[in-house]
Design a protein around this motif. Sequence first.
Motif, short mmCIF file in Angstrom:
data_model
loop_
_atom_site.label_atom_id
_atom_site.label_comp_id
_atom_site.label_asym_id
_atom_site.label_seq_id
_atom_site.Cartn_x
_atom_site.Cartn_y
_atom_site.Cartn_z
N MET A 1 0.85 -1.20 0.00
CA MET A 1 0.00 0.00 0.00
C MET A 1 0.88 1.25 0.00
N ALA A 2 0.56 2.18 -0.85
CA ALA A 2 1.29 3.44 -0.94
C ALA A 2 0.46 4.56 -0.32
N THR A 3 1.11 5.49 0.36
CA THR A 3 0.41 6.59 1.02
C THR A 3 0.98 7.92 0.58
N TYR A 4 0.09 8.80 0.15
CA TYR A 4 0.43 10.18 -0.17
C TYR A 4 -0.42 11.07 0.75
N TYR A 5 -0.26 12.38 0.61
CA TYR A 5 -0.99 13.29 1.49
C TYR A 5 -1.54 14.47 0.70
N LEU A 6 -2.68 14.93 1.15
CA LEU A 6 -3.32 16.10 0.55
C LEU A 6 -3.45 17.17 1.63
N SER A 7 -2.82 18.32 1.41
CA SER A 7 -2.96 19.42 2.36
C SER A 7 -4.09 20.33 1.90
N PRO A 38 -11.19 19.90 14.88
CA PRO A 38 -12.03 19.91 13.67
C PRO A 38 -11.45 18.99 12.59
N PHE A 39 -12.33 18.47 11.75
CA PHE A 39 -11.88 17.67 10.63
C PHE A 39 -12.91 17.74 9.51
N VAL A 40 -12.48 17.35 8.32
CA VAL A 40 -13.36 17.23 7.17
C VAL A 40 -13.31 15.78 6.74
N SER A 41 -14.44 15.13 6.64
CA SER A 41 -14.47 13.70 6.34
C SER A 41 -13.82 13.42 4.99
N GLY A 42 -13.26 12.22 4.88
CA GLY A 42 -12.65 11.81 3.63
C GLY A 42 -13.65 11.80 2.49
N ARG A 43 -14.91 11.47 2.79
CA ARG A 43 -15.95 11.47 1.76
C ARG A 43 -16.18 12.87 1.22
N LEU A 94 -9.40 8.01 0.68
CA LEU A 94 -9.02 9.24 1.39
C LEU A 94 -9.44 9.16 2.84
N GLY A 95 -8.50 9.46 3.73
CA GLY A 95 -8.83 9.58 5.13
C GLY A 95 -9.34 10.98 5.44
N ALA A 96 -9.80 11.19 6.64
CA ALA A 96 -10.30 12.51 7.03
C ALA A 96 -9.18 13.53 7.04
N ALA A 97 -9.50 14.76 6.65
CA ALA A 97 -8.53 15.86 6.70
C ALA A 97 -8.62 16.50 8.09
N THR A 98 -7.53 16.45 8.82
CA THR A 98 -7.50 17.00 10.17
C THR A 98 -6.20 17.77 10.37
N LEU A 99 -5.97 18.27 11.57
CA LEU A 99 -4.76 19.04 11.83
C LEU A 99 -3.51 18.20 11.62
N PRO A 100 -2.38 18.82 11.25
CA PRO A 100 -1.12 18.08 11.13
C PRO A 100 -0.82 17.32 12.41
N GLY A 152 -6.44 30.33 7.43
CA GLY A 152 -5.05 30.09 7.78
C GLY A 152 -4.80 28.73 8.41
N THR A 153 -5.87 27.98 8.65
CA THR A 153 -5.73 26.64 9.22
C THR A 153 -5.40 25.65 8.11
N MET A 154 -4.42 24.78 8.38
CA MET A 154 -4.10 23.72 7.42
C MET A 154 -4.59 22.38 7.95
N LEU A 155 -5.26 21.64 7.08
CA LEU A 155 -5.69 20.29 7.37
C LEU A 155 -4.93 19.34 6.46
N VAL A 156 -4.75 18.10 6.91
CA VAL A 156 -4.00 17.12 6.12
C VAL A 156 -4.81 15.83 6.04
N ALA A 157 -4.98 15.32 4.82
CA ALA A 157 -5.71 14.08 4.60
C ALA A 157 -4.76 13.03 4.02
N PRO A 158 -4.66 11.85 4.63
CA PRO A 158 -3.84 10.79 4.02
C PRO A 158 -4.59 10.17 2.83
#
Length: 226
Positions: A1-7, A38-43, A94-100, A152-158
Amino acid sequence: MATYYLSVMLQSDGTFGRGAGLAGLVDVEIEHDQDGIPFVSGRSVKGLLVEEWANLRFALYGQTKDAQPLDALAVKLFGVSGVTQGEEHSHMHLGAATLPADLRAALVTDKKLTSSQILAALTTIRRQTALDAKDGAPEQHSLRALRALIRGTMLVAPIHFSQAPDEKSLALLAACALGVRRGGSGRNRGRGRLALLLHENQDDLGATSFTESCFARFAEEVRACR
């Protein structure tokens, strides 16, 4: 399995609501976990990317329903829209986008802050009301309060791939990410302005080099198909 990230960088306050509110405080609450993070769901994140793919496809091929060179790549990334078994065709999750991770760990391990305090520190409450079309006066009982994640908040989704993605798939994913401009509730009212970037690992979050190189490959593919 390969993992990348989306900021996901919020360039304006954004509300990614969960539907329910909190009586006496907000009518629309944002998604957050038990620690107040806070987070944004992967969906939801995937939905933004799929929407942008639809926009890209229309820009490149118009309204044609005939199979096009990039369609197969899109199926690998997003599955088949509207088909229950479509996720089986997708190699990407996509996983949930949450704080670093480092910021999240610092907040959660600091026992001086309650979950309510963490949520309040990362968000703000915006209020809006509907206006009467005839005289421009506020309509009665239309005032609503919405919690918003501050700009100005950054979220990160795997991004997990069941199979290592090829350069063409990453190129299309980068193009879709760059195309996303807004998301969440109130995006037609000036909220939820976003900037998405694709990353090979968590060490280069915020850097644009990998996204730009992938997009350059996408531009080459488009030129080659014409």
